[in-house]
Design an enzyme around this catalytic site. Structure first.
Site, short mmCIF file in Angstrom:
data_model
loop_
_atom_site.label_atom_id
_atom_site.label_comp_id
_atom_site.label_asym_id
_atom_site.label_seq_id
_atom_site.Cartn_x
_atom_site.Cartn_y
_atom_site.Cartn_z
N GLY A 239 145.40 -45.82 105.56
CA GLY A 239 144.19 -45.55 106.49
C GLY A 239 145.18 -45.29 107.87
N SER A 240 144.70 -46.01 108.82
CA SER A 240 145.24 -46.13 110.14
C SER A 240 144.21 -45.77 111.32
CB SER A 240 146.35 -45.12 110.44
OG SER A 240 147.30 -45.20 109.33
N ASN A 241 144.45 -46.48 112.46
CA ASN A 241 144.03 -46.30 113.71
C ASN A 241 145.03 -45.89 114.85
OD1 ASN A 241 141.53 -47.71 112.96
ND2 ASN A 241 142.77 -49.48 113.34
N ASN A 511 140.63 -42.49 110.64
CA ASN A 511 140.41 -41.56 109.32
C ASN A 511 139.05 -40.98 108.95
OD1 ASN A 511 142.00 -44.76 108.69
ND2 ASN A 511 143.07 -42.73 108.72
N ARG A 540 134.55 -48.78 111.06
CA ARG A 540 136.03 -48.78 111.79
C ARG A 540 136.13 -47.99 112.87
NH1 ARG A 540 141.14 -47.27 110.62
NH2 ARG A 540 140.36 -47.00 108.06
#
Length: 805
Positions: A239-241, A511, A540
């Site tokens: 994933g990731s931010n 994402n 998120r």
């Protein structure tokens, strides 16, 4: 190399020898980890600072790669060696054909299928053919030199050091590597979202025989659901931010970047942290994916960048119409074409070998499943081929090297246009001049909505709108993906088609698709294969946009604000629902609710805990564990359409859906099940989260904050639940190499970093858990980027590493 740069390199090398002898105890200066140059060959100087972070200096790319390979081996030799066994197709030989790989280099479920795939890559000389292509379609000379040096550095470490890590100490599968092994690792990462997802289906594809029954074909609806699940970026593994802020939102007019990639905590897809320097040519710091010779996510003196897993679908399927007389012959425009077959043999543990035939077409390999949930049966009349344009692209490392050399966000964009080497990520960047940048620049098959509308099969008409996975009519040549004139390779979108946002007050991605990169100016106009527009966002994404838009509006931002965002640990799902849940809980007759098995459970104590919970997932948050377990159960049991009173609205994509439907069947039952579960495990309903969400390192429990995907927490943590052992243990994936970067007008960037699982996977290393403890305490590493800061490190240890001749 200019004279001044040669002099600087000589000065650093001389300082290395002086410092080893003058500033370290004699045992350290003369020990096995201090090496003086002897003879010719490749060499590098490595300055280690706090937490075992190496700052590697070399005179050119081959020598820099050498120092990188050496230093990675010193920290991660067993994990790296395990990956090279995978890439050589030898897992079955050493570990047995039915055991499972760690999943870091493909989605193969068994060693045998993994080996069959990677052996085919080797025996067909796929990599050698791709290496013959000149840049920009092929690799640059600098990247090839880095790869050559990396292999030499890894091998030199093996030759000059003893392995103490019990994971591979004395193992006969730890062997020297070739440059081709290093290239193969980058190739595996490139196809991870394409062929790597379908290895079981590629290696298991065999033509039907008369004795076989007719395979069951999935209905379009089932296939659409399976494709949606398979291709969702909202999962526990990757994933990731990331967010970049424009200069007018910051305290000094310069840019800011916070990168928070979510990757596995174990295995071969971990990050490893370093600084890489060729005086006068390259100076970059950040996290590299293991085995990579370049920095994957990082910063230099002028630019910082991060990546998030993108929603673009990097593959498509072609549905083949077969010759009724021969299922290995397919028709294109009415003319027969014979499939290509390659027979591959894999040695297995205990002796002997397994031999299989793999089949290919003009479109790519024949495949009989794409993930466990999407069967694609090969029948007497129909088969499917997988088109993965990343399978003919080796430019992944050139993209990273281009970022490392960049001096502005314009340079980042230029590197993306020039290399087109990123297979499955977005890029977010900020620079010292105050620019912000986002681009979903991926290697994607050129599937336009027009092409999908004209050429989709019945299966494709279901899967493409639902997931972006196109299933095209393989019997028509006019249904092959087209080409853009500015594309580096045929069959993909060119740089001009990539969703891009430049110089917005903030650009953010968690994402979801590019649509709400900046929620005040939604991005539209891209094809479905890139992602959706006007659809519900993840929890998120919603929480992240709320947070970063408020930060941008507040203004006067600094690196400290980025650090605060990383560890805010706000649970958006809790903000939306906990108060209503607590009130509904308090209104239950007798304080009791029926669990999913019909048993009445006293939940009255949970009502108080939920009401008092701070809506965070800090290690000290009481009620966070209770809500986490409840939220997992209720979102699994109750459909989204029933969970919320106010449905999603494209006009308010951040604020909707909202208002928990506490009367929906399953809500009270999920709470009852949660209370029963915690009590059965002996866990207090108001226990601090960190008491039951932790990892163990060398017998010590380290509490871990953050929370799961569905809670919407920026600081993502995906731990493994084991009620019998007291709650959550280990972390399967989550925050990994974190960086908060800005500039203050000086020569050195203002950077704070964290490698959550620490630099080494060897339990005997001093850097096995040191940054994990920092992460637990929400503390950061102050980046030592400039020379003066490196040399002032109280932990400074300098070594000169070299090949033996």
């Amino acid at each position: 190399m200019p004279l001044r740069n040669r002099l600087r390199l000589l000065a650093i090398s001389g300082l290395a020898l002086f410092t080893v002898s003058a500033s370290l105890p004699p045992a350290a200066a003369d020990g096995p980890r201090s090496h003086r140059p002897s003879g010719g060959g490749l060499s590098a100087t490595i300055r280690y600072t706090e937490y075992g972070i190496p700052h590697i200096v070399a005179k050119d790319y081959a020598n820099l790669g050498f120092g990188n390979g050496w230093a990675q081996a010193a920290d991660q030799v067993c994990t790296l060696a395990d990956g090279f066994v995978t890439l050589r197709g030898e897992r079955s030989r050493y570990f047995g054909p039915d055991a499972a790989p760690d999943g870091s280099l493909s989605a193969a479920t068994k060693n045998l299928s993994s080996d069959l795939y990677f052996r085919r890559i080797r025996e067909s000389r796929t990599l050698e053919k791709l290496l013959k292509q000149p840049a920009p379609a092929g690799q640059s000379r600098d990247v090839r030199e880095l790869e050559r040096g990396w292999a030499a550095g890894y091998n030199a470490w093996l030759a000059q050091n003893r392995i103490d890590d019990p994971a591979c100490r004395g193992a006969d599968w730890v062997r020297p590597v070739t440059t081709l092994d290093v290239v193969a690792r980058g190739y595996a990462l490139s196809v991870l979202g394409g062929q790597g997802r379908g290895i079981d289906g590629i290696t298991g594809a065999q033509p039907p025989t008369g004795a076989a029954g007719t395979p069951e074909v999935p209905s379009p609806g089932d296939a659409a659901d399976a494709a949606r699940r398979l291709l969702s970026t909202q999962n526990a593994d990757m994933g990731s931010n990331a967010v970049a802020f424009r200069g007018d939102t910051t305290a000094n007019g310069r840019g800011l970047l916070l990168g928070n990639p979510h990757y596995p905590w174990q295995g071969g897809r971990r990050f490893w942290q370093s600084q890489q320097t060729i005086p006068g040519e390259l100076d970059v710091a950040g996290g590299s994916l293991l085995g990579a010779p370049i920095v994957s996510i990082g910063h230099n003196a002028n630019i910082a960048w991060s990546h998030t897993v993108a929603t673009g679908v990097p593959v498509n399927l072609h549905q083949l119409t077969l010759d009724p007389a021969d299922p290995t012959v397919y028709l294109v425009d009415g003319r027969p074409e014979r499939m290509t077959k390659r027979t591959v043999s894999v040695a297995v543990k205990g002796g002997g070998a397994v031999t299989r035939t793999q089949w290919s077409t003009r479109y790519g390999p024949v495949i009989t499943s794409l993930g466990a949930g999407l069967p694609l049966p090969w029948t007497a009349t129909t088969a499917y081929a997988l088109n993965d344009p990343n399978a003919v692209n080796l430019c992944f490392s050139d993209a990273g090297l281009g970022f490392s050399r960049a001096r502005s966000t314009a340079d980042i964009e230029a590197a993306l246009r020039r290399t087109q080497g990123l297979p499955w990520v977005n890029t977010i960047a900020a620079d010292s001049s105050g620019h912000s940048f986002f681009s979903q620049s991926q290697v994607l098959p050129r599937i336009t909505d027009e092409l999908a509308g004209r050429c989709s099969t019945a299966l494709g008409r279901a899967t493409y709108p639902a997931s972006g996975l196109a299933v095209l009519d393989g019997s028509r040549s006019d249904c092959a993906p087209g080409s853009d004139p500015d594309a580096v390779q045929p069959g993909i979108f060119g740089p001009g088609r990539m969703p891009t946002v430049k110089d917005a007050p903030y650009v953010e991605n968690s994402n979801d698709s590019a649509w709400l990169t900046n929620a005040n100016s939604p991005l539209t106009g891209y094809e479905r294969v890139f992602g959706t527009i006007g659809t519900p966002r993840s929890m998120r994404t919603r929480g992240a946009i709320e947070d970063v838009s408020a930060m941008a509006a507040k203004g006067r931002l600094t690196v400290a604000d980025l650090q605060g965002q990383q560890f805010a640990n706000r649970a958006p799902a809790g903000d939306l629902t906990a108060a209503d849940l607590a009130a509904a809980c308090g209104a239950l007759s007798g304080g009791r609710a029926a669990g999913s098995d019909g048993t009445a459970v006293d939940v009255s104590a949970a009502c108080v805990v939920l009401r008092r919970w701070d809506r965070k997932t800090d290690t000290g948050s009481r009620g966070a564990l209770l809500f986490d377990r409840f939220w997992r159960k209720v979102t699994a049991a109750v459909a989204q359409s029933e969970l919320w009173k106010v449905p999603f609205s494209p006009a308010d994509p951040v604020g909707t859906p909202n208002t928990l439907n506490t009367s929906a069947p399953g809500v009270a039952g999920a709470l009852a099940d949660t209370v029963a579960e915690l009590r059965a495990a002996g866990i207090a309903l108001d226990a601090p989260l960190g008491r039951h969400q932790w990892v163990e390192r060398n017998g010590k429990r380290i509490p871990i904050g953050g929370g799961t995907e569905s809670l919407g927490i920026w600081n993502k943590t995906e731990p493994v639940w084991d009620a019998a052992s007291g709650g959550y243990q280990e972390v399967s994936a989550g925050s990994s190499y974190i960086q908060a970067v800005g500039w203050d007008g000086g020569k050195c960037p203002v950077a704070r970093t964290l490698l959550t699982y620490s630099q080494s996977s060897d339990p005997g290393s001093a850097h096995y858990s040191d940054q994990t403890e920092l992460y637990s305490g929400e503390r950061w590493v102050t980046s030592r980027f400039c020379e003066k800061d490196i040399l002032r490190s109280p932990a400074l240890r300098i070594v000169r590493v070299h090949e033996r001749r």
